[in-house]
Design a protein around this motif. Structure first.
Motif, PDB file in Angstrom:
ATOM      1  N   SER A  73      59.898  -5.373  -0.047  1.00 15.57           N
ATOM      2  CA  SER A  73      61.506  -5.105   0.076  1.00 15.57           C
ATOM      3  C   SER A  73      61.439  -4.421   1.328  1.00 15.57           C
ATOM      4  CB  SER A  73      61.646  -4.806  -1.145  1.00 15.57           C
ATOM      5  OG  SER A  73      61.717  -4.196  -1.323  1.00 15.57           O
ATOM      6  N   SER A  74      62.880  -3.573   1.765  1.00 14.96           N
ATOM      7  CA  SER A  74      64.020  -2.673   2.857  1.00 14.96           C
ATOM      8  C   SER A  74      62.750  -1.311   1.675  1.00 14.96           C
ATOM      9  CB  SER A  74      64.499  -3.391   3.349  1.00 14.96           C
ATOM     10  OG  SER A  74      65.813  -2.073   3.728  1.00 14.96           O
ATOM     11  N   GLU A  75      62.667  -0.639   2.674  1.00 14.16           N
ATOM     12  CA  GLU A  75      62.214   0.272   2.483  1.00 14.16           C
ATOM     13  C   GLU A  75      63.503   1.651   2.596  1.00 14.16           C
ATOM     14  OE1 GLU A  75      59.423   4.835   3.557  1.00 14.16           O
ATOM     15  OE2 GLU A  75      59.227   2.806   4.364  1.00 14.16           O
ATOM     16  N   PHE A  76      64.280   0.903   3.749  1.00 15.68           N
ATOM     17  CA  PHE A  76      65.021   1.451   3.723  1.00 15.68           C
ATOM     18  C   PHE A  76      66.685   1.341   3.255  1.00 15.68           C
ATOM     19  CE2 PHE A  76      69.754   1.022   5.456  1.00 15.68           C
ATOM     20  CZ  PHE A  76      70.232   2.176   5.443  1.00 15.68           C
ATOM     21  N   GLU A  77      66.831  -0.095   2.210  1.00 15.90           N
ATOM     22  CA  GLU A  77      67.933  -0.141   1.231  1.00 15.90           C
ATOM     23  C   GLU A  77      67.376   0.235   0.052  1.00 15.90           C
ATOM     24  OE1 GLU A  77      70.222  -1.309   1.809  1.00 15.90           O
ATOM     25  OE2 GLU A  77      70.203  -2.480   3.653  1.00 15.90           O
ATOM     26  N   ARG A  78      65.768   0.641  -0.514  1.00 15.86           N
ATOM     27  CA  ARG A  78      65.354   0.922  -1.806  1.00 15.86           C
ATOM     28  C   ARG A  78      66.155   2.489  -2.237  1.00 15.86           C
ATOM     29  NH1 ARG A  78      59.549   1.165  -1.594  1.00 15.86           N
ATOM     30  NH2 ARG A  78      59.600  -0.294  -0.119  1.00 15.86           N
ATOM     31  N   GLN A  79      65.512   3.009  -0.340  1.00 23.27           N
ATOM     32  CA  GLN A  79      65.752   4.886  -0.166  1.00 23.27           C
ATOM     33  C   GLN A  79      67.303   5.163  -0.042  1.00 23.27           C
ATOM     34  OE1 GLN A  79      64.360   6.018   3.243  1.00 23.27           O
ATOM     35  NE2 GLN A  79      62.595   6.534   2.046  1.00 23.27           N
ATOM     36  N   ARG A  80      68.358   4.348   0.242  1.00 24.84           N
ATOM     37  CA  ARG A  80      69.949   4.289  -0.395  1.00 24.84           C
ATOM     38  C   ARG A  80      70.256   4.035  -1.485  1.00 24.84           C
ATOM     39  NH1 ARG A  80      73.412   1.473   4.306  1.00 24.84           N
ATOM     40  NH2 ARG A  80      72.498  -0.314   2.800  1.00 24.84           N
ATOM     41  N   THR A  81      69.438   3.151  -2.283  1.00 28.87           N
ATOM     42  CA  THR A  81      70.088   2.730  -3.390  1.00 28.87           C
ATOM     43  C   THR A  81      69.863   3.957  -4.563  1.00 28.87           C
ATOM     44  OG1 THR A  81      69.726   0.326  -3.052  1.00 28.87           O
ATOM     45  CG2 THR A  81      69.669   1.105  -5.164  1.00 28.87           C
ATOM     46  N   VAL A  83      71.509  16.729  -2.418  1.00 29.16           N
ATOM     47  CA  VAL A  83      71.664  15.614  -2.249  1.00 29.16           C
ATOM     48  C   VAL A  83      73.026  15.373  -1.388  1.00 29.16           C
ATOM     49  CG1 VAL A  83      73.543  15.835  -3.731  1.00 29.16           C
ATOM     50  CG2 VAL A  83      72.715  13.321  -3.849  1.00 29.16           C
ATOM     51  N   PHE A  84      72.942  13.981  -0.605  1.00 29.99           N
ATOM     52  CA  PHE A  84      74.115  13.822   0.150  1.00 29.99           C
ATOM     53  C   PHE A  84      74.467  12.141   0.346  1.00 29.99           C
ATOM     54  CE2 PHE A  84      70.307  12.587   1.369  1.00 29.99           C
ATOM     55  CZ  PHE A  84      70.103  11.074   2.191  1.00 29.99           C
ATOM     56  N   ASP A  85      75.713  12.088   0.617  1.00 33.69           N
ATOM     57  CA  ASP A  85      76.407  10.634   0.671  1.00 33.69           C
ATOM     58  C   ASP A  85      74.842   9.787   1.465  1.00 33.69           C
ATOM     59  OD1 ASP A  85      77.728   7.890   0.586  1.00 33.69           O
ATOM     60  OD2 ASP A  85      79.585   9.301   1.581  1.00 33.69           O
ATOM     61  N   ALA A  86      74.241   8.463   0.014  1.00 33.51           N
ATOM     62  CA  ALA A  86      73.823   7.760   0.569  1.00 33.51           C
ATOM     63  C   ALA A  86      74.257   6.801   2.196  1.00 33.51           C
ATOM     64  CB  ALA A  86      73.067   6.511  -0.206  1.00 33.51           C
ATOM     65  N   ALA A  87      75.543   6.807   2.513  1.00 33.78           N
ATOM     66  CA  ALA A  87      76.071   5.999   3.442  1.00 33.78           C
ATOM     67  C   ALA A  87      75.260   6.233   4.592  1.00 33.78           C
ATOM     68  CB  ALA A  87      77.394   5.725   3.110  1.00 33.78           C
ATOM     69  N   GLU A  88      75.023   7.702   5.141  1.00 30.16           N
ATOM     70  CA  GLU A  88      74.522   8.821   5.531  1.00 30.16           C
ATOM     71  C   GLU A  88      73.304   8.455   6.138  1.00 30.16           C
ATOM     72  OE1 GLU A  88      76.555  12.457   5.559  1.00 30.16           O
ATOM     73  OE2 GLU A  88      77.751  11.778   4.804  1.00 30.16           O
ATOM     74  N   ASP A 106      69.228   3.564   9.167  1.00 24.59           N
ATOM     75  CA  ASP A 106      67.533   3.005   8.644  1.00 24.59           C
ATOM     76  C   ASP A 106      66.769   2.973   9.970  1.00 24.59           C
ATOM     77  OD1 ASP A 106      65.852   0.874   8.445  1.00 24.59           O
ATOM     78  OD2 ASP A 106      67.970  -1.069   8.583  1.00 24.59           O
ATOM     79  N   ARG A 107      65.500   3.653   9.712  1.00 28.49           N
ATOM     80  CA  ARG A 107      65.305   3.606  10.964  1.00 28.49           C
ATOM     81  C   ARG A 107      63.680   2.840  10.478  1.00 28.49           C
ATOM     82  NH1 ARG A 107      66.212  10.032  10.533  1.00 28.49           N
ATOM     83  NH2 ARG A 107      68.357  10.215  12.123  1.00 28.49           N
ATOM     84  N   GLY A 108      63.313   2.376   9.970  1.00 28.75           N
ATOM     85  CA  GLY A 108      62.259   1.200   9.089  1.00 28.75           C
ATOM     86  C   GLY A 108      61.565   1.599   8.517  1.00 28.75           C
ATOM     87  N   MET A 109      60.006   1.265   8.800  1.00 32.24           N
ATOM     88  CA  MET A 109      59.315   2.113   7.443  1.00 32.24           C
ATOM     89  C   MET A 109      59.116   3.026   8.041  1.00 32.24           C
ATOM     90  SD  MET A 109      55.916  -1.362   7.018  1.00 32.24           S
ATOM     91  CE  MET A 109      55.942  -0.715   8.584  1.00 32.24           C
ATOM     92  N   ASP A 165      56.999   1.521  14.313  1.00 36.56           N
ATOM     93  CA  ASP A 165      57.496   2.383  13.418  1.00 36.56           C
ATOM     94  C   ASP A 165      56.205   3.014  13.006  1.00 36.56           C
ATOM     95  OD1 ASP A 165      59.778   1.596  12.712  1.00 36.56           O
ATOM     96  OD2 ASP A 165      58.667  -0.350  11.492  1.00 36.56           O
ATOM     97  N   GLN A 166      55.705   2.940  13.799  1.00 32.22           N
ATOM     98  CA  GLN A 166      54.226   4.207  13.821  1.00 32.22           C
ATOM     99  C   GLN A 166      53.751   4.835  15.178  1.00 32.22           C
ATOM    100  OE1 GLN A 166      52.784   6.063  10.059  1.00 32.22           O
ATOM    101  NE2 GLN A 166      50.396   5.410  10.768  1.00 32.22           N
ATOM    102  N   PRO A 167      53.743   5.328  16.492  1.00 26.82           N
ATOM    103  CA  PRO A 167      53.299   4.465  17.542  1.00 26.82           C
ATOM    104  C   PRO A 167      51.479   4.698  17.325  1.00 26.82           C
ATOM    105  CG  PRO A 167      55.432   5.700  17.228  1.00 26.82           C
ATOM    106  CD  PRO A 167      54.792   5.614  16.550  1.00 26.82           C
ATOM    107  N   ILE A 168      50.855   5.967  16.388  1.00 23.62           N
ATOM    108  CA  ILE A 168      49.417   6.136  16.554  1.00 23.62           C
ATOM    109  C   ILE A 168      48.396   4.834  16.061  1.00 23.62           C
ATOM    110  CG2 ILE A 168      49.955   8.895  16.632  1.00 23.62           C
ATOM    111  CD1 ILE A 168      49.491   7.923  13.791  1.00 23.62           C
ATOM    112  N   GLY A 169      49.628   3.673  15.349  1.00 19.19           N
ATOM    113  CA  GLY A 169      48.590   2.778  14.337  1.00 19.19           C
ATOM    114  C   GLY A 169      48.853   3.242  13.110  1.00 19.19           C
ATOM    115  N   TYR A 170      47.557   1.745  13.093  1.00 22.34           N
ATOM    116  CA  TYR A 170      46.970   2.231  11.110  1.00 22.34           C
ATOM    117  C   TYR A 170      45.906   1.999  11.214  1.00 22.34           C
ATOM    118  CZ  TYR A 170      51.867   1.707  10.817  1.00 22.34           C
ATOM    119  OH  TYR A 170      53.796   1.461  11.027  1.00 22.34           O
ATOM    120  N   ASP A 171      45.108   1.856  12.038  1.00 17.54           N
ATOM    121  CA  ASP A 171      43.295   1.470  11.837  1.00 17.54           C
ATOM    122  C   ASP A 171      42.278   3.087  11.642  1.00 17.54           C
ATOM    123  OD1 ASP A 171      43.848  -0.946  12.790  1.00 17.54           O
ATOM    124  OD2 ASP A 171      42.827  -0.403  15.023  1.00 17.54           O
ATOM    125  N   TYR A 172      43.330   3.904  11.402  1.00 13.63           N
ATOM    126  CA  TYR A 172      42.489   5.353  11.441  1.00 13.63           C
ATOM    127  C   TYR A 172      42.876   5.131   9.816  1.00 13.63           C
ATOM    128  CZ  TYR A 172      47.524   7.598   9.730  1.00 13.63           C
ATOM    129  OH  TYR A 172      47.868   7.792   9.000  1.00 13.63           O
TER     130      TYR A 172
END
Length: 250
Positions: free
Chosen positions: A64-72, A144-149, A152-155, A202-209
């Motif tokens: 699911s959306s990581e951003f939506e979970r964080q904001r919720t 804490v801060f206002d979640a509306a702020e 969304d920067r992806g994963m 979302d991660q320029p160095i990649g994931y193979d590492y």
């Protein structure tokens, strides 16, 4: 589904009588790793005043959306009266003694996001330290801060706005990550993220590492800095089975 758990108020210590006690609420979501939550709660119980949990098991799709979970979660924690948020995952554990140390971090002169040493465990008592592995820091404790702020920067996005409102300071506390212990999970993480982010936006160095053990060096957890409760690995994936999920995609 969101659940909020508030612990009974603790007896105030004498040094806190002249300043308002800061309420720390942990936030986390769970899906494939739901069985890890009880030990997570045991680990963070001395640190926090309660927690906000998002049960993500009804979600469809691979993730699911990581951003939506964080904001919720942030919004629910703010509504519940949090002064500070401690963002966690079910497969993470703080070193013993973190509770006392973290309470000392809650009265900075300027708004501060605190970073912790992320220790990627390859055994229940040893973590990797070569190259990038010994340099990982995760900023997980912040006002804490206002979640509306939250943008969304992806994963893999930061839990708070990195717009200059918070100083980012690193403290020398260890946050242990259990997921990398099993070789099958290291491979599964690599393949899952390559599938979700094939263009490496979302991660320029990649994931193979994640599955590359070339030049790997390890350190045993120092005496007095272990975590509790002790971990007994079940060898499960704790994430989507990518091969099975792709076969069932329309």
């Amino acid at each position: 589904m969101i659940t909020v758990t508030a612990k009974p108020q603790r007896r105030r210590r004498w040094r806190d009588l002249f300043r308002r006690r800061q309420t720390v609420l942990a936030v986390f979501s769970y899906r494939y790793d739901a069985h890890l939550v009880p030990d997570l709660l045991t680990n963070i119980d001395p640190i926090v005043d309660g927690w906000v949990a998002l049960d993500d098991r009804a979600s469809t799709g691979i993730v699911s959306s990581e951003f939506e979970r964080q904001r919720t979660l942030i919004g629910a924690a703010r509504t519940a009266g949090a002064d500070w948020i401690l963002a966690m995952d079910p497969d993470e554990r703080f070193e013993i003694g973190a509770a006392t140390a973290i309470r000392r971090l809650l009265y900075p002169r300027k708004p501060t996001a605190w970073g912790f040493n992320l220790r990627e465990l390859y055994e229940a008592d040893a973590y990797r330290v070569d190259g990038i592995w010994g340099q990982k820091v995760r900023y997980r404790l912040f006002p804490v801060f206002d979640a509306a702020e939250l943008p969304d920067r992806g994963m893999h996005a930061c839990w708070y706005p990195r717009d200059g409102r918070y100083l980012e300071r690193h403290c020398d506390l260890n946050l242990y990550h259990l997921k990398m212990i099993a070789p099958a999970r290291r491979l599964a993480r690599r393949d899952l993220y390559n599938h979700l982010d094939p263009e490496l936006r979302d991660q320029p160095i990649g994931y193979d590492y994640l599955a590359d053990e070339t030049g790997a060096r390890f350190e045993t957890i120092p005496q007095g800095r272990t975590y509790a409760p002790p971990h007994h690995d079940d060898g499960g994936l704790w994430m989507a089975d990518l091969a099975a999920a792709v076969q069932t995609e329309p």
